[in-house]
Scaffold this active site. Structure first.
Site, PDB file in Angstrom:
ATOM      1  N   ARG A   1      -2.624-129.171 -11.107  1.00 21.73           N
ATOM      2  CA  ARG A   1      -3.994-128.925 -10.630  1.00 21.73           C
ATOM      3  C   ARG A   1      -4.151-127.480 -10.160  1.00 21.73           C
ATOM      4  O   ARG A   1      -5.264-126.980 -10.029  1.00 21.73           O
ATOM      5  CB  ARG A   1      -4.352-129.834  -9.449  1.00 21.73           C
TER       6      ARG A   1
ATOM      7  N   LYS B   1      -9.423-129.990 -23.008  1.00 20.16           N
ATOM      8  CA  LYS B   1      -9.679-131.304 -23.608  1.00 20.16           C
ATOM      9  C   LYS B   1     -11.172-131.640 -23.617  1.00 20.16           C
ATOM     10  O   LYS B   1     -11.711-132.093 -24.639  1.00 20.16           O
ATOM     11  CB  LYS B   1      -8.908-132.369 -22.833  1.00 20.16           C
ATOM     12  N   THR B   2     -11.857-131.420 -22.494  1.00 15.62           N
ATOM     13  CA  THR B   2     -13.282-131.752 -22.419  1.00 15.62           C
ATOM     14  C   THR B   2     -14.081-130.927 -23.421  1.00 15.62           C
ATOM     15  O   THR B   2     -15.019-131.420 -24.060  1.00 15.62           O
ATOM     16  CB  THR B   2     -13.820-131.519 -20.995  1.00 15.62           C
TER      17      THR B   2
ATOM     18  N   GLN C   1       0.653-137.746 -17.794  1.00 12.87           N
ATOM     19  CA  GLN C   1      -0.297-137.887 -16.693  1.00 12.87           C
ATOM     20  C   GLN C   1      -0.716-139.341 -16.480  1.00 12.87           C
ATOM     21  O   GLN C   1      -1.767-139.615 -15.898  1.00 12.87           O
ATOM     22  CB  GLN C   1      -1.530-137.014 -16.945  1.00 12.87           C
TER      23      GLN C   1
ATOM     24  N   ASP D   1     -11.432-141.269 -23.395  1.00  9.11           N
ATOM     25  CA  ASP D   1     -10.789-140.197 -22.640  1.00  9.11           C
ATOM     26  C   ASP D   1      -9.712-140.798 -21.738  1.00  9.11           C
ATOM     27  O   ASP D   1      -9.849-141.930 -21.270  1.00  9.11           O
ATOM     28  CB  ASP D   1     -11.843-139.471 -21.798  1.00  9.11           C
ATOM     29  N   GLU D   2      -8.657-140.045 -21.489  1.00 14.59           N
ATOM     30  CA  GLU D   2      -7.556-140.486 -20.609  1.00 14.59           C
ATOM     31  C   GLU D   2      -6.994-141.835 -21.083  1.00 14.59           C
ATOM     32  O   GLU D   2      -6.837-142.783 -20.304  1.00 14.59           O
ATOM     33  CB  GLU D   2      -8.024-140.592 -19.153  1.00 14.59           C
TER      34      GLU D   2
END
Length: 786
Positions: A600, A33-34, A247, A216-217
């Site tokens: 994670r 994503k980044t 998430q 973002d998020e």
């Protein structure tokens, strides 16, 4: 641009090359994503978009710093604005402070400052805290602010007794903040959201300035953040959001997963891109995560896949107790490090609550293994640093009453609590800051002559320091330390504070000011430094390079990744948490939290559960988390502690395991007045936000609620009932009319059964009278029916 996009997958390329119009990027964990966000910024810059017209909003400084560094490699020297929502709002508020009754040099209260201000407001409002604590009142007010509710609105719509009490404190607290020329964290969002709504010229100016907004998020946005990005995307609806409904784990602090679920309704012309390829985790870790999250209803379907080799199986391990769990995990980590395959910073241990790390810390110390706790006592919350920051706050903003209260007798000057109380009362009566009240100490009734003299000496010191406010930050803080004789004071009180070398922390603080001066040779200012300090988050101090094992909560782990992950305490009442079972939405968020923890892990993942765990000093039996039965148990390697019964009995069938689930999602329901978080309320509030645009109908009505179907359970784990009864007789077998035998009371008959799971209680009639037992712990032998 071909060089920029040639290494991207087709979905990534679709997102990167989209410039104008709304964009929704549904990005699974570890899906790059980044990389997509930063390449998209570089692509926009390459197509002639001005860097001054782009704003990228994040939720952590760490994420913003990473994005900024990556963009700088792709497009060096471009001043794109990147930072957190709170930092964005703080900087806009400097310019428009007068619109909300503030001055440009306003202060941002951190959590401890806000707590002190709240206590003062509660006292000023004459509210008793017998039935409602200051923290509960603060929580209600925070939720009201996140819902864009003013004090007047809260008073008219307080639904619970707690909210009704908070509604009386809210206006007093807010007035004290304005008098102090200060805001709390929630105000940063609330003031900007209201400013955009009530001032069309300001809204249009900022919409035109930032024609391209990136968030973002997005699944973590609350109503205030939703309102801000909606307001900034009306004239130029080039809003691009990334996120993953699976998430969304911050509902407890106001985040609304419906913001991302409804994005395509809010922006009908949206382009949606799904990033489903995972570059982080092995397939078996992904399958465990995928099987778990499929049980949620509020989500957008996606299929996670990866090209990474299969790797080791996920491990589900049972320990005797929390201490054996800690020892076992730390020994396992030590063995892997000794084997040379991993370093200490390759490991992370996640838990639902920080309290679970105590036994782990002991295990690490006893084996001399280095570790770090993320979210522990933060540097800027240390006593000596808070003292020096309070001086800086008061220099920058003389109205800062909390700072005044902290420094007037620090170092000790013989100004006692009664004297400070009289200064505060005088300030409240005249509605002036406490520092101004102190300047009129001679006219304050009840102050002793000596107290007036000492107050005068403090004012003299303060005025001398204030004259140095335009110096470099390093010079200013050194002068504060020297002028107040702070080093002598802190060394004398170090033993009491159990800090062996507090001046080392002061030196580190001075180092921080030197670095600030270096980074801001021209635009450095005291209020900018204080703003940066106030907006530091727990995870900003996470150090991924130093060779230390990381201990953190599941919430803090969001956005990170580690080769080896241990998730401890996967037990009922921990995850899902005991306070998160009253509604289906809360229960689903707990499942998402475990999903975040699992995803994670890159190569190795272990989940653990104990037979018993110490809770508030009591050793209690443990029920495994119901989420364990939602994992692909056939693929998971299960290891159990030595025990008299088979905890992971594969022959055990699909017994009733409903003790861990609520009887009904409707009690209390999502619209229960006590919860104050029903979907109907959210839709009503969003309808206010959408008055920014012409078509209010874009906000869809909520779908009718349906009770979830009973969840089929996978075999392979014994139920909580069996665990509690030693694996012999489930507690559900104890019914009215059943004969039981007790070692002290003999045989008796069960006359009444109440409760569920570990709280299931039986009342038994013996010859010596009636006795009640918690079946989970009682020594009752089942004899038979009467």
């Amino acid at each position: 641009m071909d060089a920029l996009t040639k290494e991207l997958t087709p979905p990534q390329r679709d997102a990167v090359t989209h410039i104008d119009g709304p964009l929704l990027i549904l990005a699974g964990p570890g899906s790059g994503k980044t990389r997509v966000v930063t390449h998209r910024v570089a692509n926009m810059l390459g197509h002639g978009v001005s860097p001054f017209q782009i704003a990228a909003l994040t939720f952590t400084n760490k994420a913003a710093d990473e994005m900024r560094a990556r963009v700088d490699k792709l497009a060096p020297g471009q001043p794109v604005w990147m930072g957190t929502f709170h930092r964005f709002c703080a900087q806009r508020l400097r310019r428009y402070a007068s619109f909300v009754g503030l001055k440009e040099n306003y202060s941002i209260y951190d959590s401890s400052d806000s707590k002190q201000a709240m206590k003062r407001a509660i006292a000023a409002a004459g509210i008793s805290t017998t039935h409602c604590s200051p923290d509960q009142i603060a929580s209600s007010i925070s939720k009201a602010k996140n819902r864009l509710a003013t004090p007047e609105m809260m008073e008219g719509h307080a639904l619970s007794p707690q909210d009704a009490i908070a509604a009386k404190v809210y206006p007093v607290y807010q007035q004290q903040l304005l008098t102090a020329n200060a805001v709390d964290f929630d105000d940063l969002l609330l003031h900007i959201a209201r400013l955009l709504r009530e001032n069309p010229e300001v809204r249009g100016e900022l919409d035109s300035k930032y024609k391209y907004i990136m968030v973002d998020e997005y699944q973590d946005t609350n109503l205030a953040q939703y309102a801000i990005v909606r307001a900034l995307s009306i004239d130029h609806p080039n809003l691009a959001v990334t996120g993953d409904p699976d998430q969304s784990i911050y509902g407890w602090r106001g985040a609304d997963v419906n913001n991302i679920l409804d994005f395509e309704k809010d922006y009908p012309n949206v382009k949606t891109v799904r990033l489903e390829k995972n570059y982080r985790s092995t397939p078996n870790i992904l399958r465990a995560a995928d099987e778990l999250i499929r049980h949620n209803q509020k989500r957008k379907q996606k299929e996670l896949f990866t090209d990474i080799p299969e790797g080791d199986p996920v491990v589900l391990r049972m320990y005797e107790d929390g201490y054996k769990e800690a020892d076992g995990i730390v020994d396992d980590i030590a063995d892997k490090i000794a084997g040379g395959q991993y370093k200490a910073n390759d490991f992370a241990i996640f838990c639902r609550m920080n309290a679970l790390t105590r036994s782990l810390e002991h295990a690490f110390r006893s084996r001399a293994l280095p570790y770090q706790i993320v979210g522990g006592v933060e540097f800027y919350q240390r006593r000596e640093i808070k003292d020096l920051l309070a001086y800086l706050h008061l220099i920058n903003n003389p109205n800062h009453d909390v700072a005044f209260h902290r420094v007037i007798n620090t170092p000790t000057r013989g100004i006692g609590a009664k004297t400070i109380e009289r200064i505060r009362d005088h300030a409240d009566h005249h509605r002036i800051p406490m520092l101004e009240a102190a300047r009129h100490a001679q006219s304050i009734d009840g102050l002793a002559k000596r107290a007036k003299t000492m107050i005068g000496k403090f004012i003299t010191i303060y005025d001398r320091i204030s004259k140095r406010a335009t110096s470099s930050l390093e010079d200013l803080i050194r002068y504060v330390v020297e002028e107040t004789a702070y080093e002598d004071y802190v060394e004398k009180t170090a033993t009491e504070q159990q800090d062996a070398n507090p001046m080392a922390n002061v030196d580190e603080f001075i180092t921080a000011t030197v670095e600030f001066d270096r980074q801001h040779p021209d635009d450095g200012s005291l209020d900018l430094f204080l703003e940066q300090v106030a907006l530091v988050a727990d995870t900003d101090k996470f150090d991924s390079e130093t060779e230390r094992v990381t201990l953190m909560t599941l919430h803090a782990a969001k956005g990170l990744e580690f080769p080896c992950v241990y998730i401890i305490g996967v037990e009922d009442d921990l995850i899902p948490h005991s306070r998160s079972k009253s509604t289906e939405s809360e229960f689903e968020e707990e499942r998402r939290l475990l999903f975040v923890g699992i995803t994670r892990a890159m190569q190795n993942l272990q989940l653990s559960v104990c037979k018993r765990r110490a809770v508030r000093g009591d050793i209690r039996p443990v029920i495994p988390s119901p989420f364990l039965n939602e994992l692909p148990l056939g693929e998971i390697k299960r290891i159990e502690a030595a025990t008299s019964y088979d905890y992971f009995d594969d022959e055990f069938g699909d017994e009733l395991n409903q003790d861990s689930y609520p009887e009904s999602w409707d009690l209390p329901g999502e619209n229960d007045p006590e919860s104050g978080s029903g979907d109907d309320d959210i839709v009503l509030e969003k309808s206010v936000v959408t008055s920014f645009v012409d078509d209010v109908s874009q906000v869809a009505p909520p779908p009718p609620k349906a009770k979830p179907k009973p969840k089929p359970l996978l075999s392979g784990l014994k139920t909580g009932s069996d665990l509690l009864s030693g694996g012999v007789t489930p507690v559900t077998a104890y019914q009215e009319g059943v004969t039981v035998r007790h070692p002290d009371h003999g045989e008796g008959t069960i006359v009444n059964v109440t409760g569920r799971g570990p709280k299931r209680t039986a009342k038994v009639q013996f010859e010596d009278g009636e006795h009640s037992f918690r079946l989970a712990y009682a020594k009752l032998e089942l004899v038979g029916k009467m």
